[in-house]
Design an enzyme around this catalytic site. Structure first.
Site, PDB file in Angstrom:
ATOM      1  N   ARG A   1       0.805  -1.239   0.000  1.00  0.00           N
ATOM      2  CA  ARG A   1       0.000   0.000   0.000  1.00  0.00           C
ATOM      3  C   ARG A   1       0.833   1.281   0.000  1.00  0.00           C
ATOM      4  O   ARG A   1       0.332   2.354   0.334  1.00  0.00           O
ATOM      5  CB  ARG A   1      -0.976   0.041   1.180  1.00  0.00           C
ATOM      6  CG  ARG A   1      -1.957  -1.094   1.149  1.00  0.00           C
ATOM      7  CD  ARG A   1      -3.121  -0.849   2.065  1.00  0.00           C
ATOM      8  NE  ARG A   1      -3.980  -2.006   2.045  1.00  0.00           N
ATOM      9  CZ  ARG A   1      -3.788  -3.078   2.810  1.00  0.00           C
ATOM     10  NH1 ARG A   1      -2.780  -3.109   3.665  1.00  0.00           N
ATOM     11  NH2 ARG A   1      -4.620  -4.090   2.713  1.00  0.00           N
TER      12      ARG A   1
ATOM     13  N   LYS B   1       3.387  11.637 -10.852  1.00  0.00           N
ATOM     14  CA  LYS B   1       2.551  10.752 -11.677  1.00  0.00           C
ATOM     15  C   LYS B   1       3.344   9.487 -11.974  1.00  0.00           C
ATOM     16  O   LYS B   1       4.486   9.559 -12.444  1.00  0.00           O
ATOM     17  CB  LYS B   1       2.213  11.435 -13.004  1.00  0.00           C
ATOM     18  CG  LYS B   1       1.031  12.352 -12.946  1.00  0.00           C
ATOM     19  CD  LYS B   1       0.451  12.411 -14.351  1.00  0.00           C
ATOM     20  CE  LYS B   1      -0.117  13.714 -14.739  1.00  0.00           C
ATOM     21  NZ  LYS B   1      -0.506  13.737 -16.154  1.00  0.00           N
TER      22      LYS B   1
ATOM     23  N   GLU C   1      10.665  18.668 -24.309  1.00  0.00           N
ATOM     24  CA  GLU C   1       9.856  18.956 -23.111  1.00  0.00           C
ATOM     25  C   GLU C   1      10.350  20.237 -22.432  1.00  0.00           C
ATOM     26  O   GLU C   1       9.584  20.960 -21.818  1.00  0.00           O
ATOM     27  CB  GLU C   1       9.897  17.794 -22.106  1.00  0.00           C
ATOM     28  CG  GLU C   1       9.307  16.478 -22.614  1.00  0.00           C
ATOM     29  CD  GLU C   1       7.776  16.402 -22.588  1.00  0.00           C
ATOM     30  OE1 GLU C   1       7.110  17.413 -22.282  1.00  0.00           O
ATOM     31  OE2 GLU C   1       7.260  15.308 -22.891  1.00  0.00           O
TER      32      GLU C   1
ATOM     33  N   LYS D   1       7.470  23.131 -13.951  1.00  0.00           N
ATOM     34  CA  LYS D   1       6.655  21.960 -13.614  1.00  0.00           C
ATOM     35  C   LYS D   1       6.267  22.010 -12.139  1.00  0.00           C
ATOM     36  O   LYS D   1       5.112  21.771 -11.768  1.00  0.00           O
ATOM     37  CB  LYS D   1       7.429  20.679 -13.929  1.00  0.00           C
ATOM     38  CG  LYS D   1       6.688  19.442 -13.467  1.00  0.00           C
ATOM     39  CD  LYS D   1       6.561  18.404 -14.514  1.00  0.00           C
ATOM     40  CE  LYS D   1       5.567  17.327 -14.103  1.00  0.00           C
ATOM     41  NZ  LYS D   1       5.601  16.163 -14.922  1.00  0.00           N
TER      42      LYS D   1
ATOM     43  N   GLU E   1      -4.203  17.346 -11.097  1.00  0.00           N
ATOM     44  CA  GLU E   1      -4.612  17.631 -12.469  1.00  0.00           C
ATOM     45  C   GLU E   1      -6.101  17.889 -12.644  1.00  0.00           C
ATOM     46  O   GLU E   1      -6.782  17.237 -13.416  1.00  0.00           O
ATOM     47  CB  GLU E   1      -4.155  16.499 -13.417  1.00  0.00           C
ATOM     48  CG  GLU E   1      -4.179  16.939 -14.869  1.00  0.00           C
ATOM     49  CD  GLU E   1      -3.439  15.997 -15.809  1.00  0.00           C
ATOM     50  OE1 GLU E   1      -2.394  15.457 -15.424  1.00  0.00           O
ATOM     51  OE2 GLU E   1      -3.928  15.850 -16.929  1.00  0.00           O
TER      52      GLU E   1
ATOM     53  N   ARG F   1      -2.652  22.011 -14.210  1.00  0.00           N
ATOM     54  CA  ARG F   1      -1.683  20.966 -14.564  1.00  0.00           C
ATOM     55  C   ARG F   1      -1.870  20.518 -16.009  1.00  0.00           C
ATOM     56  O   ARG F   1      -0.948  20.025 -16.645  1.00  0.00           O
ATOM     57  CB  ARG F   1      -1.796  19.782 -13.594  1.00  0.00           C
ATOM     58  CG  ARG F   1      -0.653  18.788 -13.774  1.00  0.00           C
ATOM     59  CD  ARG F   1      -0.444  17.869 -12.594  1.00  0.00           C
ATOM     60  NE  ARG F   1       0.680  16.981 -12.855  1.00  0.00           N
ATOM     61  CZ  ARG F   1       1.270  16.221 -11.944  1.00  0.00           C
ATOM     62  NH1 ARG F   1       0.852  16.229 -10.710  1.00  0.00           N
ATOM     63  NH2 ARG F   1       2.282  15.447 -12.286  1.00  0.00           N
TER      64      ARG F   1
ATOM     65  N   ASN G   1       0.275  19.586 -20.748  1.00  0.00           N
ATOM     66  CA  ASN G   1      -0.015  18.759 -21.932  1.00  0.00           C
ATOM     67  C   ASN G   1       0.103  19.553 -23.233  1.00  0.00           C
ATOM     68  O   ASN G   1      -0.287  19.051 -24.292  1.00  0.00           O
ATOM     69  CB  ASN G   1      -1.429  18.177 -21.840  1.00  0.00           C
ATOM     70  CG  ASN G   1      -1.544  17.205 -20.694  1.00  0.00           C
ATOM     71  OD1 ASN G   1      -0.595  16.486 -20.393  1.00  0.00           O
ATOM     72  ND2 ASN G   1      -2.683  17.205 -20.030  1.00  0.00           N
TER      73      ASN G   1
ATOM     74  N   HIS H   1       0.750  17.841 -26.516  1.00  0.00           N
ATOM     75  CA  HIS H   1       0.617  16.403 -26.293  1.00  0.00           C
ATOM     76  C   HIS H   1      -0.605  15.761 -26.946  1.00  0.00           C
ATOM     77  O   HIS H   1      -0.604  14.558 -27.173  1.00  0.00           O
ATOM     78  CB  HIS H   1       0.631  16.077 -24.797  1.00  0.00           C
ATOM     79  CG  HIS H   1       2.023  16.067 -24.220  1.00  0.00           C
ATOM     80  ND1 HIS H   1       2.836  17.182 -24.231  1.00  0.00           N
ATOM     81  CD2 HIS H   1       2.757  15.081 -23.637  1.00  0.00           C
ATOM     82  CE1 HIS H   1       4.001  16.884 -23.664  1.00  0.00           C
ATOM     83  NE2 HIS H   1       3.985  15.611 -23.297  1.00  0.00           N
TER      84      HIS H   1
ATOM     85  N   HIS I   1       0.590  12.883 -28.988  1.00  0.00           N
ATOM     86  CA  HIS I   1       0.249  11.497 -28.635  1.00  0.00           C
ATOM     87  C   HIS I   1      -0.342  10.746 -29.834  1.00  0.00           C
ATOM     88  O   HIS I   1      -0.137   9.538 -29.983  1.00  0.00           O
ATOM     89  CB  HIS I   1      -0.767  11.468 -27.483  1.00  0.00           C
ATOM     90  CG  HIS I   1      -0.126  11.622 -26.132  1.00  0.00           C
ATOM     91  ND1 HIS I   1      -0.790  12.145 -25.047  1.00  0.00           N
ATOM     92  CD2 HIS I   1       1.124  11.315 -25.693  1.00  0.00           C
ATOM     93  CE1 HIS I   1       0.029  12.155 -23.995  1.00  0.00           C
ATOM     94  NE2 HIS I   1       1.195  11.667 -24.368  1.00  0.00           N
TER      95      HIS I   1
ATOM     96  N   HIS J   1       9.223  10.108 -27.663  1.00  0.00           N
ATOM     97  CA  HIS J   1       8.101  10.879 -27.125  1.00  0.00           C
ATOM     98  C   HIS J   1       8.274  12.379 -27.400  1.00  0.00           C
ATOM     99  O   HIS J   1       7.377  13.034 -27.936  1.00  0.00           O
ATOM    100  CB  HIS J   1       7.995  10.609 -25.612  1.00  0.00           C
ATOM    101  CG  HIS J   1       6.972  11.453 -24.924  1.00  0.00           C
ATOM    102  ND1 HIS J   1       5.617  11.261 -25.114  1.00  0.00           N
ATOM    103  CD2 HIS J   1       7.104  12.511 -24.069  1.00  0.00           C
ATOM    104  CE1 HIS J   1       4.958  12.167 -24.391  1.00  0.00           C
ATOM    105  NE2 HIS J   1       5.834  12.926 -23.752  1.00  0.00           N
TER     106      HIS J   1
END
Ligand SMILES: NC(=O)c1ccc[n+]([C@@H]2O[C@H](COP(=O)([O-])OP(=O)(O)OC[C@H]3O[C@@H](n4cnc5c(N)ncnc54)[C@H](O)[C@@H]3O)[C@@H](O)[C@H]2O)c1
Ligand SMILES: [Zn+2]
Length: 363
Positions: free
Chosen positions: A121, A142, A184, A225, A235, A239, A243, A246, A250, A263
């Protein structure tokens, strides 16, 4: 010496970016390491081969260190590797007081973070990122693995105890990974600061800057960031600005099957698209997209993929993006450089921008 402190509601941690950053583990972080019964190092196969001496130094930090080697790149972010790593930790006697090190690029960081988030956990972990791109991925908490149905579909928010970059590690980074990470970085500039953006656009050595400038640039990127993550850890709002580039990026990444382009290279194409959209449908000054595309081409970024796939194919992928909700596409656009916003976009506008982008790239 670069240290930036991230302050979140329930957690405060440092991001260190400097030459010989790993030396801090034996000094500043010694008290933390004393509180753990075992350390598990999750490392990708390439980093393991290149940095066996460094791994030996990590192994001397504690009398119970166990190393688990995973496949390089996205191949480590699978349920199979995740399950095998959890079994490994259980078999080696790891407990709730144990600690993990993520030693590798963003992929190892995402995997290790998710293992740490869920083992018993939740246990502690330290990010030791080895790519430029990871200035983005290692900060913010994340974590995720991929599913056959889609990338990053299973994960958790779990913040590290520390993020430590040792700039010496970038010596072996392939050019393509530099290009990916610096994409990035310029994303962080575009969403935060016009002067910094212009400075990067003028930099002929953008793709592979010297170490001293790199330290400063990465700290700037991390601070953008960090600021956004501090405002919106889970998010719900700002946040999303991270993106930028992206949604379309993506789609390119999915169409090219996560293979031929990295990426960041896909995000570069996505930012060109988002800039053009911002000119057409928001208030961004005309000509910014063209300027960006010229810069990106000069720096060796490739745009061929937008001629290899039809609008329909890419649009389908955009709709599958998990940030699309109820069939409408949400794009991060710039009202001006440094001022992002989110906008819903319909199919016809999406198509128009796509056609125009093809023309701009050919021109
Ligand atoms: N969690 C987040 O917020 C977030 C944000 C952005 C990206 N990501 C994730 O990050 C991942 C991409 O990260 P990445 O670009 O670092 O990729 P990566 O971890 O796949 O590393 C890229 C390649 O570089 C090699 N490599 C790593 N360090 C090296 C070094 N020092 N020298 C030589 N080779 C080295 C790796 O073995 C790999 O083959 C994706 O899975 C993406 O989903 C996560
Ligand atoms: Zn990204």
């Amino acid at each position: 010496m670069g240290v930036l402190t991230i302050q979140l509601p329930n957690k405060t941690y440092d991001v260190v970016i400097e030459p010989n950053g790993y030396e801090r583990l034996a000094t500043e972080y010694a008290p933390l390491l004393k509180t753990t019964d075992r350390i598990g190092i999750i490392v990708d196969e390439t980093v393991h081969t290149l940095y066996s001496e460094q791994l030996k130094r990590f192994e001397q930090l504690h009398n119970e260190v166990h190393t688990f080697i995973v496949p390089k790149g996205e191949a480590c972010k699978t349920l199979d590797v995740y399950g095998r790593a959890q079994s490994f930790l259980l078999q080696k006697g790891f407990t709730r007081n144990s600690l993990l090190f993520a030693f590798g690029g963003g992929a190892v960081g995402d995997l290790t973070g998710f293992i740490a988030a869920t083992f018993m956990r939740g246990i502690r972990f330290i990010q030791l990122p080895t790519t430029v791109l990871a200035h983005d991925s290692a900060v913010g908490g994340k974590t995720a693995i991929n599913m056959p149905e889609g990338k990053n579909m299973v994960g958790a928010f779990h913040q590290p105890e520390a993020v430590i970059f040792d700039l010496n590690i970038f010596e072996t980074l392939p050019e393509r990974e530099w290009r990916s990470g610096m994409a990035e970085l310029i994303k962080h500039a575009y969403i935060s600061d016009a002067t910094w953006t212009e400075q990067l656009l003028q930099d002929e050595q953008f793709v592979q800057p010297a170490f001293d400038t790199l330290e400063e640039q990465l700290l700037k990127g991390v601070s953008v960031k960090a600021k956004i993550v501090e405002e919106d850890t889970f998010e719900h709002g700002s946040r999303k600005f991270l993106n930028f580039g992206h949604t379309f990026g993506h789609a390119i990444e999915a169409a090219t099957n996560f293979g031929t382009l990295s990426h960041g290279e896909c995000v570069m194409i996505g930012m060109a698209y988002a800039l053009l959209l911002s000119e057409k449908a928001s208030t961004l000054q005309q000509g910014e997209a063209k300027k960006f595309i010229q810069f990106a081409k000069q720096q060796g970024y490739l745009f061929d993929s937008i001629f290899e796939y039809s609008f329909e194919t890419l649009y389908q992928f955009m709709q599958k993006d998990k940030k699309a909700s109820f069939g409408t596409l949400h794009f991060v656009i710039l009202e001006k450089i440094g001022h992002p916003n989110v906008m819903t976009v319909d199919e016809s506008l999406c198509r128009e921008v796509f056609e125009e982008m093809r023309q701009l790239i050919e021109g």
